[in-house]
Design an enzyme around this catalytic site. Structure first.
Site, PDB file in Angstrom:
ATOM      1  N   CYS A 180       0.828  -1.205   0.000  1.00 44.33           N
ATOM      2  CA  CYS A 180       0.000   0.000   0.000  1.00 44.33           C
ATOM      3  C   CYS A 180       0.863   1.255   0.000  1.00 44.33           C
ATOM      4  CB  CYS A 180      -0.929   0.000   1.214  1.00 44.33           C
ATOM      5  SG  CYS A 180      -2.247  -1.240   1.109  1.00 44.33           S
ATOM      6  N   CYS A 219      14.074   4.235  -6.473  1.00 43.68           N
ATOM      7  CA  CYS A 219      12.617   4.181  -6.362  1.00 43.68           C
ATOM      8  C   CYS A 219      12.227   4.878  -5.061  1.00 43.68           C
ATOM      9  CB  CYS A 219      12.107   2.746  -6.423  1.00 43.68           C
ATOM     10  SG  CYS A 219      12.695   1.701  -5.068  1.00 43.68           S
TER      11      CYS A 219
END
Length: 404
Positions: free
Chosen positions: A200, A362
């Site tokens: 999430c 990232c």
């Protein structure tokens, strides 16, 4: 098929309790007997986050007598979009303590037991053994498998939920209570390959979805504790918030299940981090000697500005993440482009067909490690990735940018 109640009823309800729970008491299926069972119940909620927040609030409001909270994290501002048990003034506090205070406001008659620690192989059985039912609000596969296995070994049923973006799932696993009932491993025998299913934190979640699935979990918990209705044993509830569609699928016991099958191979708790793997073996190998820190990257970027060094900094996050924050001088090539091979046409142009070093990053370093393995396999042998990703960059180098 309804099941026998999990707990015996408490001897009585006080006058205050009768007033508080009157709307339950006038439901014939619940009544005094059902409410007394809720009062006598001990329920453990794992996590005080997206699912744990609504679950804890509604279990408390329903009158579950003892609530346990397992949570080791602290409240962060990014939690408040969905973790409704916490408030602005709780930022920086232990989530378990914040949740306990909120429960006291909802229902001071509930006894709250705080387990402000990380759930692991050393404590999971001891903690679980004090409760009648487990409500699982975890957000990672390693803990889910551990919860499933520990609950099975102790013979405790548990209510499971999962959320991601607009999609939610819920089920009840009670293989020791119902003959032929499946466990979590029957539904998911193996974890997904590392890096294939975003968390999430990486992919996002609609805040209100947590309430939808958390309330389903509480509904199932009440049914199990009081012995009413038909619990989601052997069934998987799937919710699509965008289409506003619920589906219910049958889940059968797997005779070859490693835990509850005919010839089990999992007979005690295992190394769940190894079983699930944060990153693939290929990514771990690629990153072993090709990981740089954000401090090193900052130095490299200064050298690039001065003209003494040249390289291509590639952000492998999604475009919507790139809009939130970014490391200056990076170009966006999402991870999916590495997986399908399309990234290398662009990389060839950016690097002059490999004449410049590739530096990948990232959000936290997991996705960039996976892309690093792919890049090295495609001939970019000197490629590196940034450990900690943009999170570390914001925390250590540029705190003026927003975190997420």
């Amino acid at each position: 098929m309804s099941l026998p109640p999990l707990v015996e009823p408490a001897p009585e309800l006080t006058i205050d309790e009768v007033r508080r729970y009157s709307r339950h008491l006038i439901i014939p299926d619940v009544g005094m007997d059902g409410q007394k069972r809720l009062k006598n119940a001990k329920v453990l909620v794992i996590g005080a986050g997206g699912l744990g927040s609504p679950a804890l609030l509604y279990l408390a409001a329903a009158g579950v007598g003892t609530l346990g909270i397992v949570e080791f994290d602290e409240v962060d501002e990014s939690n408040l979009q969905r973790q409704v048990i916490h408030g602005q003034s709780d930022i920086g506090r232990p989530k378990a303590e914040s949740a306990k205070d909120s429960i006291a406001e909802i229902n001071p008659l509930v006894d709250v037991i705080v387990h402000n620690e990380r759930l692991d192989n050393d404590n999971v059985k001891e903690i679980f053994s004090a409760y009648d039912l487990i409500v699982d609000g975890t957000d990672n596969f390693a803990t889910r498998y551990m919860v499933n296995d520990a609950a099975y070994f102790l013979g405790i049923p548990y209510v499971w939920g999962s959320i991601y973006r607009f999609d939610g799932q819920a089920s009840v696993f009670a293989p020791k209570q119902v003959e032929g009932a499946p466990c979590y491993r029957c539904l998911y025998p193996e974890p997904p390959p590392p890096g294939m299913v975003p968390s999430c934190a990486e992919g996002g979640v609609l805040g209100v979805l947590c309430a939808s699935i958390g309330s389903i979990q509480v509904n199932e918990a009440i049914k199990l504790l009081t012995g009413i209705g038909e619990p989601l044993v052997g069934k998987l509830m799937i919710y699509d918030a965008l289409e506003m569609e619920y589906r219910k699928l049958k889940v059968r016991k797997d005779p070859n299940c490693a835990l509850c099958g005919d010839a089990p191979t999992v007979t005690d708790l295992i190394d769940y981090d190894y079983f699930c793997g944060a990153v693939s073996d290929e990514a771990a190998d690629a990153a072993a000697d090709a990981t740089i820190s954000v401090v090193q990257l900052e130095h490299m970027l200064k050298e690039r500005e001065e003209g003494s060094r040249d390289f291509v900094l590639v952000d492998v996050r999604e475009p919507n993440e790139y809009e939130i924050n970014k490391i200056p001088g990076s170009v966006l090539i999402p991870k999916g482009e590495f997986l399908n091979g399309n990234a290398f046409d662009e990389l060839g142009k950016l690097t002059g067909n490999g004449s410049k070093q590739v530096v990948l990053h990232c959000k936290s370093g997991v996705r960039s490690a996976e892309c690093l393995a792919i890049a090295k396999g495609a001939g970019y042998g000197d490629a590196v990735h940034v450990g900690g990703g943009v999170v570390a960059w914001v925390n250590q180098i540029d705190p003026s940018q927003p975190a997420y």
